[in-house]
Design a protein around this motif. Structure first.
Motif, PDB file in Angstrom:
ATOM      1  N   VAL A 159      73.743  37.991  63.420  1.00 47.80           N
ATOM      2  CA  VAL A 159      74.097  38.276  62.103  1.00 47.80           C
ATOM      3  C   VAL A 159      73.753  39.910  62.177  1.00 47.80           C
ATOM      4  O   VAL A 159      74.543  40.602  61.463  1.00 47.80           O
ATOM      5  N   ASP A 160      72.685  40.468  62.417  1.00 47.80           N
ATOM      6  CA  ASP A 160      72.705  41.886  62.746  1.00 47.80           C
ATOM      7  C   ASP A 160      71.682  42.206  64.041  1.00 47.80           C
ATOM      8  O   ASP A 160      71.432  41.386  64.735  1.00 47.80           O
ATOM      9  N   GLU A 161      71.346  43.332  64.049  1.00 54.68           N
ATOM     10  CA  GLU A 161      70.497  43.867  65.063  1.00 54.68           C
ATOM     11  C   GLU A 161      69.211  43.080  65.472  1.00 54.68           C
ATOM     12  O   GLU A 161      68.798  42.594  66.619  1.00 54.68           O
ATOM     13  N   ASP A 162      68.502  42.279  64.456  1.00 52.22           N
ATOM     14  CA  ASP A 162      67.270  41.873  64.498  1.00 52.22           C
ATOM     15  C   ASP A 162      67.305  40.388  64.166  1.00 52.22           C
ATOM     16  O   ASP A 162      66.441  39.617  64.022  1.00 52.22           O
ATOM     17  N   VAL A 163      68.424  39.706  63.666  1.00 55.00           N
ATOM     18  CA  VAL A 163      68.552  38.433  63.403  1.00 55.00           C
ATOM     19  C   VAL A 163      69.705  37.603  64.217  1.00 55.00           C
ATOM     20  O   VAL A 163      70.799  38.144  64.092  1.00 55.00           O
ATOM     21  N   LYS A 164      69.241  36.499  64.432  1.00 57.34           N
ATOM     22  CA  LYS A 164      70.439  35.750  65.323  1.00 57.34           C
ATOM     23  C   LYS A 164      70.102  34.249  64.654  1.00 57.34           C
ATOM     24  O   LYS A 164      69.294  33.783  64.376  1.00 57.34           O
ATOM     25  N   LEU A 165      71.384  33.478  64.804  1.00 53.28           N
ATOM     26  CA  LEU A 165      71.545  32.298  64.416  1.00 53.28           C
ATOM     27  C   LEU A 165      72.190  31.260  65.573  1.00 53.28           C
ATOM     28  O   LEU A 165      73.126  31.934  66.236  1.00 53.28           O
ATOM     29  N   ARG A 166      71.618  30.229  65.648  1.00 51.44           N
ATOM     30  CA  ARG A 166      71.877  29.328  67.073  1.00 51.44           C
ATOM     31  C   ARG A 166      72.198  27.797  66.403  1.00 51.44           C
ATOM     32  O   ARG A 166      71.380  27.488  65.636  1.00 51.44           O
ATOM     33  N   SER A 167      73.096  27.315  67.026  1.00 52.21           N
ATOM     34  CA  SER A 167      73.464  25.868  66.745  1.00 52.21           C
ATOM     35  C   SER A 167      73.564  25.062  68.004  1.00 52.21           C
ATOM     36  O   SER A 167      74.274  25.676  68.929  1.00 52.21           O
ATOM     37  N   ILE A 168      72.664  23.852  68.113  1.00 45.24           N
ATOM     38  CA  ILE A 168      72.968  23.172  69.290  1.00 45.24           C
ATOM     39  C   ILE A 168      73.288  21.875  69.174  1.00 45.24           C
ATOM     40  O   ILE A 168      72.507  21.001  68.261  1.00 45.24           O
ATOM     41  N   SER A 169      74.655  21.361  69.068  1.00 46.60           N
ATOM     42  CA  SER A 169      75.053  20.134  68.666  1.00 46.60           C
ATOM     43  C   SER A 169      75.493  19.134  70.060  1.00 46.60           C
ATOM     44  O   SER A 169      75.799  19.864  71.127  1.00 46.60           O
ATOM     45  N   SER A 170      74.946  17.849  70.250  1.00 48.79           N
ATOM     46  CA  SER A 170      75.150  17.279  71.366  1.00 48.79           C
ATOM     47  C   SER A 170      75.430  15.600  71.152  1.00 48.79           C
ATOM     48  O   SER A 170      74.904  15.059  70.040  1.00 48.79           O
ATOM     49  N   TYR A 171      76.169  15.005  71.934  1.00 52.25           N
ATOM     50  CA  TYR A 171      76.271  13.595  72.135  1.00 52.25           C
ATOM     51  C   TYR A 171      76.120  12.992  73.481  1.00 52.25           C
ATOM     52  O   TYR A 171      76.781  13.794  74.467  1.00 52.25           O
ATOM     53  N   ARG A 172      75.468  12.253  73.807  1.00 53.94           N
ATOM     54  CA  ARG A 172      75.176  11.731  75.377  1.00 53.94           C
ATOM     55  C   ARG A 172      75.047  10.035  75.182  1.00 53.94           C
ATOM     56  O   ARG A 172      74.886   9.515  74.295  1.00 53.94           O
ATOM     57  N   HIS A 173      75.655   9.578  76.272  1.00 53.64           N
ATOM     58  CA  HIS A 173      75.854   8.182  76.531  1.00 53.64           C
ATOM     59  C   HIS A 173      75.401   7.728  77.856  1.00 53.64           C
ATOM     60  O   HIS A 173      75.703   8.556  78.794  1.00 53.64           O
ATOM     61  N   LEU A 174      74.743   6.585  77.938  1.00 54.73           N
ATOM     62  CA  LEU A 174      74.133   6.267  79.131  1.00 54.73           C
ATOM     63  C   LEU A 174      74.124   4.781  79.451  1.00 54.73           C
ATOM     64  O   LEU A 174      73.727   4.017  78.508  1.00 54.73           O
ATOM     65  N   THR A 175      74.527   4.381  80.581  1.00 60.18           N
ATOM     66  CA  THR A 175      74.494   2.880  81.191  1.00 60.18           C
ATOM     67  C   THR A 175      73.778   2.858  82.429  1.00 60.18           C
ATOM     68  O   THR A 175      74.053   3.670  83.251  1.00 60.18           O
ATOM     69  N   GLN A 176      72.861   1.961  82.488  1.00 58.52           N
ATOM     70  CA  GLN A 176      72.126   1.833  83.816  1.00 58.52           C
ATOM     71  C   GLN A 176      71.948   0.302  84.134  1.00 58.52           C
ATOM     72  O   GLN A 176      71.484  -0.277  83.367  1.00 58.52           O
ATOM     73  N   SER A 177      72.533  -0.346  85.433  1.00 62.06           N
ATOM     74  CA  SER A 177      71.815  -1.678  85.719  1.00 62.06           C
ATOM     75  C   SER A 177      70.894  -1.473  86.964  1.00 62.06           C
ATOM     76  O   SER A 177      70.771  -0.282  87.341  1.00 62.06           O
ATOM     77  N   GLN A 178      70.283  -2.578  86.971  1.00 59.33           N
ATOM     78  CA  GLN A 178      69.102  -2.377  87.839  1.00 59.33           C
ATOM     79  C   GLN A 178      68.975  -3.520  88.817  1.00 59.33           C
ATOM     80  O   GLN A 178      69.140  -4.753  88.262  1.00 59.33           O
ATOM     81  N   PHE A 179      68.888  -3.480  90.089  1.00 62.37           N
ATOM     82  CA  PHE A 179      68.808  -4.313  90.915  1.00 62.37           C
ATOM     83  C   PHE A 179      67.693  -4.294  92.054  1.00 62.37           C
ATOM     84  O   PHE A 179      67.921  -3.287  92.788  1.00 62.37           O
ATOM     85  N   ASP A 180      66.452  -4.767  91.803  1.00 60.67           N
ATOM     86  CA  ASP A 180      65.392  -4.301  92.321  1.00 60.67           C
ATOM     87  C   ASP A 180      64.426  -5.559  93.306  1.00 60.67           C
ATOM     88  O   ASP A 180      64.176  -6.372  92.635  1.00 60.67           O
ATOM     89  N   ASN A 181      64.636  -5.430  94.576  1.00 65.37           N
ATOM     90  CA  ASN A 181      63.983  -6.458  95.433  1.00 65.37           C
ATOM     91  C   ASN A 181      63.247  -5.508  96.233  1.00 65.37           C
ATOM     92  O   ASN A 181      63.248  -6.261  97.558  1.00 65.37           O
ATOM     93  N   GLY A 182      62.626  -4.695  96.061  1.00 64.81           N
ATOM     94  CA  GLY A 182      61.745  -4.030  96.959  1.00 64.81           C
ATOM     95  C   GLY A 182      60.439  -4.655  97.390  1.00 64.81           C
ATOM     96  O   GLY A 182      60.068  -4.231  98.661  1.00 64.81           O
ATOM     97  N   LEU A 183      60.158  -5.553  96.525  1.00 63.80           N
ATOM     98  CA  LEU A 183      58.849  -6.204  96.800  1.00 63.80           C
ATOM     99  C   LEU A 183      58.914  -7.394  97.811  1.00 63.80           C
ATOM    100  O   LEU A 183      58.003  -7.628  98.619  1.00 63.80           O
TER     101      LEU A 183
END
Length: 549
Positions: free
Chosen positions: A327-351
């Motif tokens: 805006v001027d030497e001493d003032v700043k504006l910031r915007s952070i917009s986001s979208y995220r998507h996650l899919t996770q399958s699990q196959f656990d036979n470690g024991l």
């Protein structure tokens, strides 16, 4: 478990690796398993220590004069230690930071700082105690954290409650990952490497020349390795394999010196098999185990019994828009917009066969099967400025998350009458139909925050007083619609309001010495336990800390 002392074979994560980097005439060799001494690299030049710039206070500050207990991994640290994902930090690279898989599942990471480690954050109704951020965007789930990191400039690990500036779910601290921005100059960096266990990796980073005030950048990462413990069941995958791939693109538009807009998009694929849980010793007084079950005092290179296993696969993608306006030497504006998507399958036979005493002709080898689907979006606005002896930051924040998961734990193997033969079951057997448990949850969080630092004109201007606070309103709800395989309709619906303050008094003793004392609070949001039989809700967790440094 009386009869066993078990250990997960994660030591193989220290497998050696070699890489050759092409770009600007540089060739570099690195060892992934080499010992490390500190988590912060301060490189020396002719004038002494170089300045390390961090953004832990939402503005760029000198690390030496930032009154926060923190460790920083710069780009050279990340390259020298071959940090390609958060899983590469499991060996104690950063003091006080604890990153471990959830049981034997490398598809989900539990992150703790200074002993604050959340219990079972895999459920969409429960949150973590350490906030993980990429370029200012909060990642809401422990699943997906093992994804490949794409051209990271630095990782800041902030220790202790960070409730004022980073908000909810930062009772232990925060891990802030900053990516390298488009440079506007043509650069090509290519790294290829090979490692033991049949592994290989490659990275490509391309910066394109700036045109029409637009700078573009593309990053691609591939890292693959075979199993570190062989699975004797030939038709099944070995233990502790991974196959990580990712691509990232960034476009930075700078029409003038006072405004910039950067659009980022990324996609990651992460396929892993579970760690092998081996028997280190046996209690002679415990119930008998099958003859095939072996005590393996040293790291097991082959499992004693082969079991069905396939990779757990995670896919994540997201977009983010960062706007910066001077805006001027001493003032700043910031915007952070986001979208995220996650899919996770699990196959656990470690024991495998190590889950209990031998029973003739009984089914065994609990196969943990689960899946999660989640999406989130967030919006943050920041006002950053200075006036006379005052530096300040203020902001508004909104976060929405919705997720659904299910789980089933059938047996996958059967003993013969005397425990000398184990065979895979033709079909998985469980006490309940699939899924055993299923739930959904959603959350909305609203926050307003501010922090100001004042440098009073006394004592040669060495003092800095910082005061801040954050108000948050949370709303969470969900349904547990399967319990023990039966259809249910258990619901929870909670809301809470929270104010987290912090006060810091700091003194710049000289150029190389900085003292501070700090009081702060933070909280972890309430939720519900999807592993209970009625989706029992619980309230927020609060943390208060006094520290000096």
């Amino acid at each position: 478990m009386r009869s066993t002392k078990l250990v997960s074979c994660r030591k193989a994560l220290l497998a050696t690796a070699a890489a050759v980097a092409f770009g600007q005439g540089v060739t570099a060799w690195a060892a992934q398993g080499s010992a490390v001494q500190t988590s912060t690299s301060l490189e020396r030049d002719e004038g002494g220590l170089t300045e390390i710039v961090v953004t832990a206070e939402k503005r760029e500050t000198n690390l030496q004069h930032t009154p926060i207990a923190m460790s920083v991994l710069g780009s050279e640290d990340l390259k020298n230690r071959r940090i390609q994902s958060l899983t590469d930090l499991v060996g104690g690279t950063v003091p006080s930071l604890r990153i471990v898989p959830f049981f034997s599942r490398s598809s989900a990471l539990i992150v703790g700082i200074r002993g604050i480690v959340p219990a079972d954050p895999n459920q969409p109704s429960r949150d973590a105690g350490v906030g993980i951020y990429i370029d200012g965007v909060y990642l809401g789930r422990s699943q997906g954290l093992g994804m490949a990191l794409l051209d990271v400039e630095r990782i800041e690990v902030l220790k202790g409650p960070q409730g004022t500036l980073f908000g909810r779910n930062s009772t232990g601290g925060a891990v802030s990952i900053t990516s390298r921005k488009p440079s506007g100059e043509f650069q090509l960096r290519q790294t290829v490497g090979v490692r033991n266990f049949g592994g290989y990796s490659g990275e490509t980073h391309i910066d394109f020349p700036r045109f029409a005030n637009l700078s573009l950048k593309v990053d691609g990462v591939l890292s693959k390795r075979g199993g570190t413990t062989k699975n004797p069941l030939g038709s099944a995958d070995d233990f502790n394999t991974f196959d990580r791939r990712g691509i990232h693109g960034a476009a930075l538009w700078e029409p003038n010196d006072g405004f910039s807009a950067q659009l980022d998009g990324d996609y990651s694929y992460d396929a892993t098999t579970s760690y092998y849980i081996q028997l280190l010793e046996k209690n002679p007084a415990a119930p008998a185990l099958a003859p095939l079950v072996q005590v393996q005092a040293d790291r097991a290179r082959t499992a004693d019994i082969g079991v069905p296993q396939q990779p757990s696969i995670g896919r994540t993608y997201g977009v983010a828009l960062n706007l910066n306006w001077t805006v001027d030497e001493d003032v700043k504006l910031r915007s952070i917009s986001s979208y995220r998507h996650l899919t996770q399958s699990q196959f656990d036979n470690g024991l495998g066969a190590h889950s209990g005493p031998f029973i003739p002709n009984a089914a065994f080898s609990r196969y943990g099967l689960a899946s999660l689907r989640q999406h989130q979006y967030s919006q943050e606005l920041q006002l950053i400025g200075s006036a006379a002896r005052l530096n300040y930051v203020a902001g508004l924040y909104y976060y929405h998350e919705a997720g659904e998961d299910n789980a089933w734990s059938p047996n996958s193997m059967r003993w013969n009458a005397d425990g000398t033969v184990a065979t895979p079951l033709p079909t998985l057997q469980a006490a309940t139909p699939f899924p055993d448990r299923a739930s959904n949850a959603k959350a909305d969080s609203y926050a307003a925050f501010g922090q100001a630092s004042w440098n009073p004109p006394v004592l040669n201007n060495v003092l800095h007083l910082t005061v801040g606070g954050r108000y948050t309103h949370d709303e969470k709800s969900g349904t547990l619609f399967k319990v023990n395989g039966a259809v249910t309709d258990f619901r929870f619906n909670i809301s809470s309001d929270r104010f987290d303050p912090q006060v810091t008094l700091a003194a710049d003793i000289n150029r190389n010495a900085h003292l501070y004392g700090k009081w702060s609070t933070a909280y972890r949001a309430g939720g519900a336990n999807a592993r209970s039989i009625n989706y029992r809700a619980f309230g927020p967790e609060h943390v208060e800390a006094w520290k000096q440094g």
